[in-house]
Motif scaffolding. Structure first.
Motif, PDB file in Angstrom:
ATOM      1  N   PRO A   1       3.082 -23.898   7.307  1.00  0.00           N
ATOM      2  CA  PRO A   1       3.001 -23.221   6.007  1.00  0.00           C
ATOM      3  C   PRO A   1       1.631 -23.445   5.372  1.00  0.00           C
ATOM      4  O   PRO A   1       0.952 -24.443   5.642  1.00  0.00           O
ATOM      5  N   LYS A   2       1.245 -22.534   4.530  1.00  0.00           N
ATOM      6  CA  LYS A   2      -0.062 -22.640   3.881  1.00  0.00           C
ATOM      7  C   LYS A   2      -0.010 -23.433   2.587  1.00  0.00           C
ATOM      8  O   LYS A   2      -1.053 -23.805   2.052  1.00  0.00           O
ATOM      9  N   ASP A   3       1.189 -23.685   2.081  1.00  0.00           N
ATOM     10  CA  ASP A   3       1.298 -24.306   0.761  1.00  0.00           C
ATOM     11  C   ASP A   3       2.358 -25.412   0.773  1.00  0.00           C
ATOM     12  O   ASP A   3       3.358 -25.337   1.510  1.00  0.00           O
ATOM     13  N   TYR A   4       2.109 -26.432  -0.052  1.00  0.00           N
ATOM     14  CA  TYR A   4       3.035 -27.572  -0.218  1.00  0.00           C
ATOM     15  C   TYR A   4       4.442 -27.098  -0.548  1.00  0.00           C
ATOM     16  O   TYR A   4       5.429 -27.616  -0.020  1.00  0.00           O
ATOM     17  N   ARG A   5       4.556 -26.119  -1.415  1.00  0.00           N
ATOM     18  CA  ARG A   5       5.868 -25.690  -1.907  1.00  0.00           C
ATOM     19  C   ARG A   5       6.725 -25.090  -0.802  1.00  0.00           C
ATOM     20  O   ARG A   5       7.945 -25.281  -0.783  1.00  0.00           O
ATOM     21  N   THR A   6       6.087 -24.377   0.129  1.00  0.00           N
ATOM     22  CA  THR A   6       6.827 -23.824   1.259  1.00  0.00           C
ATOM     23  C   THR A   6       7.264 -24.927   2.208  1.00  0.00           C
ATOM     24  O   THR A   6       8.400 -24.943   2.699  1.00  0.00           O
ATOM     25  N   LEU A   7       6.361 -25.879   2.484  1.00  0.00           N
ATOM     26  CA  LEU A   7       6.675 -26.990   3.380  1.00  0.00           C
ATOM     27  C   LEU A   7       7.832 -27.827   2.848  1.00  0.00           C
ATOM     28  O   LEU A   7       8.749 -28.185   3.595  1.00  0.00           O
ATOM     29  N   MET A   8       7.812 -28.149   1.557  1.00  0.00           N
ATOM     30  CA  MET A   8       8.795 -29.051   0.963  1.00  0.00           C
ATOM     31  C   MET A   8      10.001 -28.328   0.389  1.00  0.00           C
ATOM     32  O   MET A   8      10.903 -28.968  -0.176  1.00  0.00           O
ATOM     33  N   LYS A   9      10.037 -27.004   0.516  1.00  0.00           N
ATOM     34  CA  LYS A   9      11.148 -26.201  -0.001  1.00  0.00           C
ATOM     35  C   LYS A   9      11.350 -26.436  -1.496  1.00  0.00           C
ATOM     36  O   LYS A   9      12.471 -26.648  -1.988  1.00  0.00           O
ATOM     37  N   THR A  10      10.255 -26.447  -2.220  1.00  0.00           N
ATOM     38  CA  THR A  10      10.293 -26.667  -3.663  1.00  0.00           C
ATOM     39  C   THR A  10      10.918 -25.455  -4.347  1.00  0.00           C
ATOM     40  O   THR A  10      10.518 -24.319  -4.076  1.00  0.00           O
ATOM     41  N   PRO A  11      11.910 -25.681  -5.220  1.00  0.00           N
ATOM     42  CA  PRO A  11      12.503 -24.538  -5.934  1.00  0.00           C
ATOM     43  C   PRO A  11      11.479 -23.858  -6.845  1.00  0.00           C
ATOM     44  O   PRO A  11      10.610 -24.520  -7.424  1.00  0.00           O
ATOM     45  N   LYS A  12      11.593 -22.535  -6.955  1.00  0.00           N
ATOM     46  CA  LYS A  12      10.626 -21.785  -7.763  1.00  0.00           C
ATOM     47  C   LYS A  12      10.813 -22.057  -9.249  1.00  0.00           C
ATOM     48  O   LYS A  12       9.851 -22.114 -10.007  1.00  0.00           O
ATOM     49  N   THR A  13      12.047 -22.192  -9.676  1.00  0.00           N
ATOM     50  CA  THR A  13      12.327 -22.427 -11.099  1.00  0.00           C
ATOM     51  C   THR A  13      13.266 -23.608 -11.249  1.00  0.00           C
ATOM     52  O   THR A  13      14.084 -23.892 -10.360  1.00  0.00           O
ATOM     53  N   MET A  14      13.143 -24.313 -12.354  1.00  0.00           N
ATOM     54  CA  MET A  14      14.023 -25.436 -12.680  1.00  0.00           C
ATOM     55  C   MET A  14      14.691 -25.149 -14.020  1.00  0.00           C
ATOM     56  O   MET A  14      14.051 -24.622 -14.942  1.00  0.00           O
TER      57      MET A  14
END
Length: 633
Positions: free
Chosen positions: A91-104
């Protein structure tokens, strides 16, 4: 006539040399081409291997990021470099790698921001492999956590642990973030109470199996306990959460004290009916739960009551003096005690993880240092540095507290209750009546909490404090702290082993180390009984054993023959009581000796070991004290 050309021997050698060089050069080029082809093939093979295992590689990198708390920017730089090098299609970004939710789901509430994670969501993740019906009891904790040293920003998380499951770290149920504590108690607690009430009635289902849920207790320090119950603070005239004692204000010492003993206890019915209005500030939404509003909130958390409370206060008085106590230590006394502490740290067993620092660093001591001093080091260090009446008074506290720290001494619990009362009575004579503050008064209620919930380790906030420290370490910048920490929690909670489990995986005990062959037989100089108890002849501090026959041995080696494990050691002779007041120390498995073990080697079975002992130097003798967490019935 044709002239015959003659070739000198010199030219002939030169031609042969050129021919050989040409052949060598050709062969070298062929070899280099073959090597290059092999390298290219191997590289393609490696790239194909990475491409085939991209999901596994992503998972490994994600686990590494979680374990070491790598920043988002550092991870993005790493991913960019790896993709540029063609190592794999990551993945190109941390959020994709770590499956970070888009909204909280973060809302404005109680004068700050509020994120609710939920009890059920945590339990679903913890018991994702459940294969039977179970019942669990939950402990809860609420406390304030300063986020940054240079800001007033504070977290107020709600944490929960599962009773009798110490291998599972506390769950993070919700976090409130603001510039001070929540200004509306109902808004802060309501989402938690609504869900807990439903779970207590219905439980939850996981994989078709039912989990019954019960409220065990809420473990907090005194300010947080008063806040969530809606009562006056602990240092108020009517601030005791357990009884109806009335405090008095000392004009000389400028503090509140509680001299009465044996006051009538508060009850759940009286609390809910507001029969003592001076004890209440507001109605807590916790009253909607079917719990006892008095008994379900123990006041005997050992970290805040004994270690950061009473023991810290005593050392402060002995070091610096106080109103009504003029027998503080001299400079020479402090120097000698520091020398003793340094020497004792050299003989510290591995189960005591933190060394006790010198008294010069007293204000930096951690709770575990005060705990070690109270339960182990104090009786040996202070014997020659306190007046006799003060030392005997300290022994009362040590004995009463030791009994409450382990279930092995539960038979002495009635004595402990008497000694705590005696300690409070004598406290006024030694340190002045104005010194009987909230912590000293709460000793009246320690044995009641122990009778209801078990030993003091079962109502300790240590696990919760460690979890709070985990929250702080996951913050990487001052902007939007709640948004940061909520995302990190969601990322980490996807991996049970990284976020919830704190057990040693796939390890069978006992374990044997440092083997030797002696007389044709294999022996081991170290044995690990479990994760919290190790005996080793490599270090003297780890070699002292107490058996059920109340003998002390210096461990030498262990030998395993068939199903039997034989331990070999040399006995320590001439064991005596180290003290006889307020009881014989041998009843608490505390002995003194000259510390010199005999030379004759004796053997006994592994199951005859009762505890691991700590050996400390005291005057001309050695004192042996059992490590309480290793003590067996």
């Amino acid at each position: 006539m044709t002239r015959k050309r003659t070739i000198s021997k010199k030219n002939l050698r030169f031609r042969r040399y050129r021919k050989v060089n040409k052949l060598i050069s050709q062969r070298r080029n062929e070899v280099l081409n073959e090597i290059q082809l092999e390298d290219d093939t191997q590289r393609v093979s490696q790239l194909n291997m990475f491409n085939m295992n991209e999901p596994k590689l992503n998972e490994s990198i994600g686990s590494w990021v979680k374990s070491h708390g790598i920043t988002t920017r550092a991870v993005n730089d790493l991913l960019r470099l790896m993709n540029k090098a063609g190592v794999a299609q990551l993945p190109k970004d941390y959020r994709t790698l770590m499956k970070t939710p888009k909204t909280m789901e973060i809302v404005e509430k109680a004068g700050g921001k509020y994120w609710y994670n939920g009890i059920e969501r945590n339990l679903q993740l913890i018991f994702s492999k459940l294969n039977e019906n179970i019942s669990i009891k939950l402990n809860f904790n609420m406390d304030g956590l300063p986020v940054f040293k240079s800001s007033q920003c504070v977290f107020w998380p709600i944490l929960s642990s599962i009773h009798k499951m110490p291998h599972i770290r506390p769950m993070i149920i919700s976090i409130w973030c603001g510039m001070k504590k929540p200004n509306n108690l109902t808004e802060y607690l309501e989402p938690f109470v609504i869900e807990l009430k439903r779970l207590m009635q219905n439980g939850i289902w996981v994989n078709g199996y039912h989990i019954a849920i019960a409220f065990r207790c809420c473990i907090c320090d005194s300010p947080a306990r008063a806040f969530i119950k809606g009562t006056v603070n602990f240092n108020h005239t009517n601030g005791c959460q357990k009884c109806k004692v009335t405090g008095s204000k000392s004009a000389e010492a400028k503090r509140m004290y509680y001299a009465e003993i044996g006051c009538s206890p508060r009850t759940d019915i009286e609390f809910r009916n507001r029969e003592h209005s001076s004890h209440h500030k507001e109605r807590s939404v916790l009253e909607e739960l079917e719990i006892d509003m008095i008994k379900a909130f123990p006041t005997s958390d050992p970290l805040h009551l004994f270690e950061l409370g009473i023991m810290k206060r005593l050392l402060k008085v002995w070091l610096f003096g106080d109103v009504g106590y003029g027998r503080k230590w001299l400079k020479i006394d402090i120097v000698q005690i520091n020398t003793l502490l340094r020497d004792m740290n050299k003989d510290k067993p591995r189960e005591i993880h933190r060394s006790i620092r010198c008294l010069d660093d007293f204000k930096f001591w951690k709770g575990t240092e005060f705990r070690s001093f109270l339960l182990y080091y104090g009786i040996a260090v202070l014997k020659n540095y306190l007046p006799e009446d003060v030392y005997r008074h300290f022994l009362i506290l040590v004995c009463a507290t030791t009994i409450c720290y382990t279930d092995v001494y539960r038979v002495f619990l009635p004595l402990s209750k008497i000694w705590f009362s005696r300690y409070i009575e004598n406290y006024a004579d030694i340190y002045g009546i104005h010194s009987i503050g909230s912590n000293v008064h709460l000793l009246n209620h320690v044995c009641d909490d122990v009778e209801m919930f078990g030993n003091l380790n079962d109502i300790s906030t240590y696990a919760f404090e460690n979890r709070l420290n985990f929250l702080k370490l996951r913050l990487k910048q001052p902007n939007l702290p709640l948004e940061q920490i909520s995302r990190r929690i969601v990322e980490l909670s996807l991996d049970y082993d990284d976020f919830y489990s704190c057990s040693i995986k796939n390890v069978a005990f006992p374990q044997y180390k440092h083997s030797e062959i002696r007389d044709g037989t294999q022996i081991f100089k170290e044995i690990i009984i479990n994760g919290d108890c190790t005996f080793s002849s490599k270090r003297i501090a780890d070699s002292w054993i107490l058996t059920y026959s109340l003998e002390i041995f210096q461990f030498k080696y262990v030998m395993s023959t068939g199903n039997a494990v034989h331990v070999y050691g040399t006995p320590v002779p001439r064991l005596e009581n180290f003290f006889t007041y307020p009881l014989s120390s041998s009843l608490l498995n505390i002995f003194k000796s000259d510390g010199k073990s005999e030379t004759n080697l004796m053997s006994f079975n592994l199951n005859e070991i009762k505890a691991k002992m700590l050996r400390l130097k005291s005057c001309d003798d050695f004192v042996f004290i059992p490590l309480l967490h290793t003590l067996k019935k």
